[in-house]
Design an enzyme around this catalytic site. Structure first.
Site, PDB file in Angstrom:
ATOM      1  N   GLU A 359      26.247  54.860  48.191  1.00  0.00           N
ATOM      2  CA  GLU A 359      27.667  55.143  48.598  1.00  0.00           C
ATOM      3  C   GLU A 359      28.128  53.775  49.135  1.00  0.00           C
ATOM      4  OE1 GLU A 359      31.497  57.417  49.107  1.00  0.00           O
ATOM      5  OE2 GLU A 359      29.498  57.586  47.968  1.00  0.00           O
ATOM      6  N   THR A 489      42.747  56.502  36.698  1.00  0.00           N
ATOM      7  CA  THR A 489      41.716  56.445  37.679  1.00  0.00           C
ATOM      8  C   THR A 489      40.495  57.640  37.641  1.00  0.00           C
ATOM      9  OG1 THR A 489      41.087  55.486  39.932  1.00  0.00           O
ATOM     10  CG2 THR A 489      42.604  57.492  39.614  1.00  0.00           C
TER      11      THR A 489
END
Length: 561
Positions: A359, A489
């Protein structure tokens, strides 16, 4: 003060190509038979979707291990809407037909949960997913446009009176916005979907609202030319703080500047110029190289002007976005830097035990000693950094797409086989580490641990983005060509209009920028966990390019949205 940047600070002026220039080579061919690769990706999709269908159909997501439904996106069936464009691309006609029948009966004028409604999330997933499916399926399902309009009409309450910047959330019970500080990604990532809605409804108000927000952000005073602060106050339209990043909270604002210019065929040069200025400043101020492996990253800059040598999975979309923009502006320098950024992001996959990237990560520009130590790196990660050129600051993987998204662009733009090989490696890792006993797929807690525990959530963007980008990487390059489509997106493709013969994207000049009294500190020490992210402080953990504004716990989304 007014600052007009010059081209000589970073790269020499390069002529801008006509809008008709090709992003990908029309003659691009696959170097080997990818039939099995395509089948492998489709199987991951159908296995994942079957698990969702069995335990959570009609809800937003599934908890595949506990076999329960989840509704983090107002209970409108986010997985179904997010998956439709991928179903069409994969030719999964049975699943698509069922999905369309489901959507026909959804009431987007009221939330099916007690949660307020995110303008950003609802736009990229629902409005984007509905309108993309409408286009891809031949524009025959008018109810898809009607549903998108129903949702947008309720979301329009986020714009209060004459305010150009929308609030981030709306209470659908009262049709009132939740008044709070927002981010430039939330406010500036609406143009593709809302302008397309105007196209199909004939009502220009949707385009005007979204475009007005993006223009306001681009024209505000910025800490550095083209690089606005992450936070913004909808009630005043003014910036909040000075934090600069291509990561969550800012990311898709930058992404949409060049994509909107590409999709809209506009004569207005403002959007492409704003994007070009942001990239120019990023190369001058944010581009950093690790001492191990010479990996090229984009740093953040905090409220005090200090450089933070940090990166994130979310931010790794920038490589693909720069490749697209560099090709559109005929600027090979941008494309070359983008390919370096892409390699660095892929390195975070290659370096981990699972072959999947974390992440968040960090790095240093200090060298490693002969003992395998490096200044600024936590003691327990110094040897890892000295081997790989990055170290992990948030160890989970929640099915994010950005690295594979940029890998897809790299393949379609260069034709280099290594990008196909990387996609194949990711498929193998997903099958090895993300698959659970019920047949579904979920994220993992520790990417550098082959015995890692799994999350109990299958994200809707797993279907919309990760598996679509993987499939298209192995598919015939002429299918959903970057010369014919632009992706929102959430990876929902929109068909590009025929380009004018002579029009160019942008003026070929950097945008004059108004900067505030900002002091840039290039020699600042790395701090891997940004503390002064104003939006994060105020909203307790904003991450914005997708699945945003949820509370974050240890790098994973909590289910208390």
């Amino acid at each position: 003060m007014k600052v007009t940047p010059t081209f000589f600070s970073t790269f020499l002026f390069l002529p801008f190509a006509a809008r008709a220039a090709q992003v990908q080579d029309p003659g691009l061919k696959l170097p080997y038979d990818t039939t099995q690769d395509l089948a492998d990706v489709v199987k991951i999709f159908t296995d994942s979707y079957s698990t969702y269908h069995e335990y959570a159909f009609g809800h937003d997501e599934v908890a595949p291990s506990s076999k329960k439904p989840l509704d983090p996106r107002n209970g409108w069936g986010a997985t179904i809407v997010d998956a439709m464009s991928t179903m069409k691309i994969m030719n999964l006609t049975t699943q698509l037909s069922e999905a369309l029948n489901f959507v026909r009966d959804v009431d987007f004028s009221k939330s099916n949960t007690l949660d307020t409604v995110s303008v950003f999330e609802s736009t990229i997933r629902y409005i984007g997913g509905l309108l993309s499916a409408y286009e891809l399926n031949g524009q025959g399902d008018q109810f898809l446009v009607d549903k998108a309009k129903q949702l947008a009409d309720k979301l329009s309450a986020a714009w209060v009176q004459e305010n150009k910047i929308p609030y981030g959330f709306v209470d659908f019970n009262t049709s009132l916005p939740v008044k709070a500080i927002s981010s430039i990604a939330e406010a500036g990532t609406l143009t593709l979907e809302w302008a397309r809605l105007s196209k199909y409804t004939g009502d220009d108000k949707y385009r005007r609202l979204a475009e007005g927000a993006a223009r306001t952000i681009a024209s505000n005073p910025a800490p550095l030319p083209g690089l606005p602060a992450q936070g913004i106050n909808p009630s005043t339209g003014e910036p909040v703080g000075r934090y600069i990043t291509w990561g969550g909270g800012s990311d898709s604002y930058f992404e949409y500047l060049i994509k909107y210019a590409y999709l809209s065929n506009t004569d207005d040069k403002a959007f492409a110029d704003a994007w070009f200025t942001a990239v120019d400043s990023s190369i001058r101020y944010l581009k950093k190289t690790s001492t191990v492996g010479d990996h090229v990253y984009l740093a953040d800059i905090d409220d005090n002007g200090s450089v933070r040598l940090v990166g994130s999975h979310l931010a790794c979309f920038h490589a693909g976005n720069w490749m697209l923009g560099g090709k559109l502006l005929n600027n090979q320098t941008i494309v070359d830097v983008a390919l370096q950024l892409n390699d660095a992001c892929w390195n975070t996959y290659a370096g981990d035990a699972t072959g999947i990237g974390p992440e968040a990560f960090a790095y240093t520009t200090s060298g490693c000693s002969i003992f395998g130590t490096a200044n600024g790196v936590p003691t327990n990660q110094q040897q890892f950094y000295c081997q790989h050129g990055y170290y992990i600051t948030s160890s989970g993987y929640i099915q994010r797409p950005e690295v594979l998204e940029s890998n897809f662009y790299a393949w379609r733009i260069t034709g280099d086989q290594k990008y196909l090989d990387r996609a194949r490696s990711a498929v193998k890792s997903f099958n090895t580490y993300l698959k659970i006993s019920t047949g579904g797929f979920a994220g993992i807690r520790e990417v550098n641990n082959r015995r890692t525990a799994k999350d109990d959530e299958t994200q809707s963007f797993w279907f919309a983005e990760v598996l679509k980008y993987l499939y298209l990487t192995f598919d015939d390059p002429s299918h959903i060509s970057l010369n014919d489509y632009v992706f929102n997106t959430e990876a929902h493709p929109f068909k590009l209009p025929a380009p004018p013969a002579e029009r160019t994207l942008g003026s070929g000049q950097l945008q004059p920028s108004t900067t505030d009294k900002f002091v840039y500190k290039p020699g600042s020490a790395p701090q891997p966990s940004p503390k002064s992210n104003v939006v994060g402080d105020i909203l307790n953990g904003v991450t914005t390019r997708r699945r945003r504004m949820s509370k974050i716990r240890a790098g994973h989304r909590a289910h208390s949205h």
